[in-house]
Design a protein around this motif. Structure first.
Motif, short mmCIF file in Angstrom:
data_model
loop_
_atom_site.label_atom_id
_atom_site.label_comp_id
_atom_site.label_asym_id
_atom_site.label_seq_id
_atom_site.Cartn_x
_atom_site.Cartn_y
_atom_site.Cartn_z
N HIS A 183 0.82 -1.20 0.00
CA HIS A 183 0.00 0.00 0.00
C HIS A 183 0.86 1.26 0.00
O HIS A 183 0.55 2.25 0.67
CB HIS A 183 -0.96 0.02 1.19
CG HIS A 183 -1.87 -1.16 1.25
ND1 HIS A 183 -2.81 -1.44 0.29
CD2 HIS A 183 -1.95 -2.16 2.17
CE1 HIS A 183 -3.45 -2.54 0.60
NE2 HIS A 183 -2.94 -3.01 1.74
N GLY A 184 1.98 1.22 -0.74
CA GLY A 184 2.84 2.37 -0.87
C GLY A 184 3.75 2.65 0.31
O GLY A 184 4.41 3.68 0.36
N ARG A 185 3.82 1.76 1.28
CA ARG A 185 4.66 1.95 2.45
C ARG A 185 5.64 0.79 2.59
O ARG A 185 5.31 -0.35 2.32
CB ARG A 185 3.81 2.04 3.72
CG ARG A 185 2.82 3.22 3.65
CD ARG A 185 2.13 3.41 4.93
NE ARG A 185 3.12 4.00 5.85
CZ ARG A 185 2.85 4.32 7.09
NH1 ARG A 185 1.66 4.09 7.57
NH2 ARG A 185 3.77 4.87 7.85
N LEU A 186 6.84 1.11 3.04
CA LEU A 186 7.86 0.09 3.27
C LEU A 186 7.48 -0.73 4.49
O LEU A 186 7.24 -0.19 5.57
CB LEU A 186 9.22 0.76 3.50
CG LEU A 186 10.40 -0.17 3.68
CD1 LEU A 186 10.65 -0.98 2.41
CD2 LEU A 186 11.64 0.62 4.05
N VAL A 187 7.41 -2.05 4.31
CA VAL A 187 7.04 -2.91 5.43
C VAL A 187 8.16 -3.87 5.83
O VAL A 187 8.13 -4.42 6.92
CB VAL A 187 5.74 -3.71 5.15
CG1 VAL A 187 4.56 -2.78 5.04
CG2 VAL A 187 5.88 -4.57 3.90
N ALA A 188 9.15 -4.06 4.94
CA ALA A 188 10.25 -4.96 5.27
C ALA A 188 11.45 -4.66 4.37
O ALA A 188 11.29 -4.26 3.23
CB ALA A 188 9.84 -6.42 5.10
N GLU A 189 12.65 -4.85 4.92
CA GLU A 189 13.89 -4.72 4.15
C GLU A 189 14.75 -5.94 4.46
O GLU A 189 14.76 -6.41 5.59
CB GLU A 189 14.66 -3.46 4.56
CG GLU A 189 14.02 -2.17 4.15
CD GLU A 189 14.89 -0.99 4.52
OE1 GLU A 189 15.04 -0.12 3.66
OE2 GLU A 189 15.40 -0.94 5.65
N TYR A 190 15.44 -6.43 3.44
CA TYR A 190 16.32 -7.58 3.62
C TYR A 190 17.70 -7.23 3.08
O TYR A 190 17.83 -6.61 2.03
CB TYR A 190 15.76 -8.79 2.87
CG TYR A 190 14.39 -9.18 3.32
CD1 TYR A 190 14.20 -9.96 4.45
CD2 TYR A 190 13.27 -8.76 2.63
CE1 TYR A 190 12.93 -10.30 4.88
CE2 TYR A 190 11.99 -9.09 3.05
CZ TYR A 190 11.84 -9.87 4.18
OH TYR A 190 10.58 -10.20 4.61
N TYR A 191 18.73 -7.62 3.78
CA TYR A 191 20.10 -7.35 3.39
C TYR A 191 20.89 -8.66 3.40
O TYR A 191 20.48 -9.63 4.02
CB TYR A 191 20.75 -6.34 4.35
CG TYR A 191 19.99 -5.04 4.37
CD1 TYR A 191 20.22 -4.06 3.43
CD2 TYR A 191 19.02 -4.80 5.35
CE1 TYR A 191 19.52 -2.88 3.43
CE2 TYR A 191 18.31 -3.62 5.36
CZ TYR A 191 18.56 -2.65 4.40
OH TYR A 191 17.86 -1.49 4.40
N PHE A 192 22.03 -8.67 2.73
CA PHE A 192 22.85 -9.87 2.68
C PHE A 192 24.31 -9.49 2.83
O PHE A 192 24.69 -8.34 2.68
CB PHE A 192 22.63 -10.64 1.38
CG PHE A 192 23.02 -9.87 0.16
CD1 PHE A 192 22.12 -9.01 -0.45
CD2 PHE A 192 24.30 -9.98 -0.37
CE1 PHE A 192 22.49 -8.27 -1.56
CE2 PHE A 192 24.67 -9.25 -1.49
CZ PHE A 192 23.75 -8.39 -2.08
N GLY A 193 25.14 -10.47 3.12
CA GLY A 193 26.58 -10.29 3.19
C GLY A 193 27.05 -9.30 4.24
O GLY A 193 28.04 -8.62 4.05
N GLY A 194 26.33 -9.17 5.33
CA GLY A 194 26.74 -8.27 6.40
C GLY A 194 26.45 -6.81 6.13
O GLY A 194 26.95 -5.94 6.84
N THR A 195 25.65 -6.52 5.11
CA THR A 195 25.30 -5.13 4.81
C THR A 195 24.04 -4.71 5.55
O THR A 195 23.30 -5.55 6.07
CB THR A 195 25.08 -4.94 3.30
OG1 THR A 195 23.97 -5.74 2.89
CG2 THR A 195 26.31 -5.33 2.50
N ASP A 196 23.80 -3.41 5.60
CA ASP A 196 22.56 -2.89 6.17
C ASP A 196 22.17 -1.62 5.41
O ASP A 196 22.77 -1.29 4.39
CB ASP A 196 22.70 -2.62 7.68
CG ASP A 196 23.73 -1.56 8.01
OD1 ASP A 196 24.08 -0.74 7.15
OD2 ASP A 196 24.19 -1.56 9.17
#
Length: 69
Positions: free
Chosen positions: A4-17
């Motif tokens: 609905h146009g809003r950020l609900v989750a973020e995923y990172y890999f390799g020790g990044t943020d």
């Protein structure tokens, strides 16, 4: 991930943020130059790609001489 146009989750890999910076200049630059060249050809700013015209270029610079942010 967005919902609905809003950020609900973020995923990172390799020790990044979310604060990790990546040096993409060398990769992105080719695409930007290509797009701008195409626009200049379309608009008649450049005569063509068969010849090299130094009049359009600034002083010689390399990525090696650029300062890191």
């Amino acid at each position: 991930m967005a919902r609905h146009g809003r950020l609900v989750a973020e995923y990172y890999f390799g020790g990044t943020d979310s604060t990790t910076l990546f040096d993409v200049r060398r990769s992105v630059t080719k695409s930007v130059v290509c797009a701008l060249t195409g626009i200049a050809l379309r608009d008649g700013v450049l005569r063509g790609t068969a010849t090299f015209d130094r009049a359009y270029l600034a002083a010689v610079d390399t990525l090696d001489s650029a300062t890191a942010p």
